[in-house]
Design a protein around this motif. Sequence first.
Motif, PDB file in Angstrom:
ATOM      1  N   MET A   1     -13.746 -10.918  -3.380  1.00 30.17           N
ATOM      2  CA  MET A   1     -13.057  -9.654  -3.203  1.00 30.17           C
ATOM      3  C   MET A   1     -13.656  -8.932  -1.989  1.00 30.17           C
ATOM      4  O   MET A   1     -14.820  -9.086  -1.679  1.00 30.17           O
ATOM      5  CB  MET A   1     -13.213  -8.779  -4.447  1.00 30.17           C
ATOM      6  CG  MET A   1     -12.647  -9.376  -5.723  1.00 30.17           C
ATOM      7  SD  MET A   1     -10.885  -9.181  -5.899  1.00 30.17           S
ATOM      8  CE  MET A   1     -10.783  -7.622  -6.699  1.00 30.17           C
ATOM      9  N   ALA A   2     -12.817  -8.144  -1.362  1.00 29.42           N
ATOM     10  CA  ALA A   2     -13.231  -7.370  -0.190  1.00 29.42           C
ATOM     11  C   ALA A   2     -12.581  -5.997  -0.274  1.00 29.42           C
ATOM     12  O   ALA A   2     -11.638  -5.781  -1.032  1.00 29.42           O
ATOM     13  CB  ALA A   2     -12.789  -8.085   1.092  1.00 29.42           C
ATOM     14  N   ILE A   3     -13.091  -5.077   0.534  1.00 26.84           N
ATOM     15  CA  ILE A   3     -12.485  -3.757   0.645  1.00 26.84           C
ATOM     16  C   ILE A   3     -11.613  -3.761   1.897  1.00 26.84           C
ATOM     17  O   ILE A   3     -12.099  -4.003   3.003  1.00 26.84           O
ATOM     18  CB  ILE A   3     -13.547  -2.638   0.739  1.00 26.84           C
ATOM     19  CG1 ILE A   3     -14.436  -2.635  -0.500  1.00 26.84           C
ATOM     20  CG2 ILE A   3     -12.867  -1.280   0.938  1.00 26.84           C
ATOM     21  CD1 ILE A   3     -13.746  -2.272  -1.789  1.00 26.84           C
ATOM     22  N   TYR A   4     -10.329  -3.516   1.707  1.00 26.92           N
ATOM     23  CA  TYR A   4      -9.367  -3.453   2.802  1.00 26.92           C
ATOM     24  C   TYR A   4      -9.072  -1.989   3.094  1.00 26.92           C
ATOM     25  O   TYR A   4      -8.928  -1.189   2.172  1.00 26.92           O
ATOM     26  CB  TYR A   4      -8.080  -4.194   2.434  1.00 26.92           C
ATOM     27  CG  TYR A   4      -8.309  -5.674   2.277  1.00 26.92           C
ATOM     28  CD1 TYR A   4      -8.126  -6.534   3.353  1.00 26.92           C
ATOM     29  CD2 TYR A   4      -8.726  -6.208   1.070  1.00 26.92           C
ATOM     30  CE1 TYR A   4      -8.349  -7.891   3.224  1.00 26.92           C
ATOM     31  CE2 TYR A   4      -8.959  -7.570   0.929  1.00 26.92           C
ATOM     32  CZ  TYR A   4      -8.765  -8.400   2.013  1.00 26.92           C
ATOM     33  OH  TYR A   4      -8.998  -9.749   1.884  1.00 26.92           O
ATOM     34  N   TYR A   5      -9.001  -1.679   4.370  1.00 32.08           N
ATOM     35  CA  TYR A   5      -8.731  -0.313   4.810  1.00 32.08           C
ATOM     36  C   TYR A   5      -7.365  -0.255   5.488  1.00 32.08           C
ATOM     37  O   TYR A   5      -7.019  -1.135   6.270  1.00 32.08           O
ATOM     38  CB  TYR A   5      -9.798   0.146   5.802  1.00 32.08           C
ATOM     39  CG  TYR A   5      -9.468   1.461   6.457  1.00 32.08           C
ATOM     40  CD1 TYR A   5      -9.771   2.661   5.837  1.00 32.08           C
ATOM     41  CD2 TYR A   5      -8.820   1.493   7.691  1.00 32.08           C
ATOM     42  CE1 TYR A   5      -9.447   3.872   6.437  1.00 32.08           C
ATOM     43  CE2 TYR A   5      -8.495   2.694   8.300  1.00 32.08           C
ATOM     44  CZ  TYR A   5      -8.807   3.875   7.663  1.00 32.08           C
ATOM     45  OH  TYR A   5      -8.485   5.072   8.256  1.00 32.08           O
ATOM     46  N   PHE A   6      -6.623   0.799   5.171  1.00 32.43           N
ATOM     47  CA  PHE A   6      -5.334   1.056   5.804  1.00 32.43           C
ATOM     48  C   PHE A   6      -5.271   2.510   6.241  1.00 32.43           C
ATOM     49  O   PHE A   6      -5.704   3.391   5.497  1.00 32.43           O
ATOM     50  CB  PHE A   6      -4.169   0.804   4.827  1.00 32.43           C
ATOM     51  CG  PHE A   6      -4.155  -0.574   4.259  1.00 32.43           C
ATOM     52  CD1 PHE A   6      -3.548  -1.611   4.942  1.00 32.43           C
ATOM     53  CD2 PHE A   6      -4.746  -0.842   3.031  1.00 32.43           C
ATOM     54  CE1 PHE A   6      -3.521  -2.886   4.426  1.00 32.43           C
ATOM     55  CE2 PHE A   6      -4.732  -2.124   2.509  1.00 32.43           C
ATOM     56  CZ  PHE A   6      -4.123  -3.151   3.202  1.00 32.43           C
ATOM     57  N   MET A   7      -4.724   2.757   7.418  1.00 32.61           N
ATOM     58  CA  MET A   7      -4.363   4.106   7.858  1.00 32.61           C
ATOM     59  C   MET A   7      -2.849   4.086   7.975  1.00 32.61           C
ATOM     60  O   MET A   7      -2.292   3.275   8.722  1.00 32.61           O
ATOM     61  CB  MET A   7      -5.001   4.454   9.199  1.00 32.61           C
ATOM     62  CG  MET A   7      -4.450   5.728   9.827  1.00 32.61           C
ATOM     63  SD  MET A   7      -4.789   7.240   8.927  1.00 32.61           S
ATOM     64  CE  MET A   7      -6.486   7.501   9.383  1.00 32.61           C
TER      65      MET A   7
END
Length: 101
Positions: A1-7
């Motif tokens: 698992m990873a942390i995905y970032y979206f703007m």
Amino acid sequence: MAIYYFMMEALPRPDNPEKEEFEGAFISCWVDSADMTSALTEASRYIKSEGWKILRIEEQFIANRERYEGDPERLDLLDYFDQALQDGVSAIFHVWPKAEK
């Protein structure tokens, strides 16, 4: 698992109780997920549940703790990264008011 970032840029949905006050928002969203597609689905679901319609994705990447710890201007964002680790998703809504007529 990873942390995905979206703007993302978004508009208030018709059912958003703040639709008369705000014209739009840029939303920073962190999602703990197995892949980018699932993370985007979860981010979209969360943003919709908060009463916003996504117009476009401005930015997306896999986030890591060092990105925030190593930059004093981003250090305050570490709390949102950690919240995504704990709760699966976190977001900041940078809203702007409707223009006066």
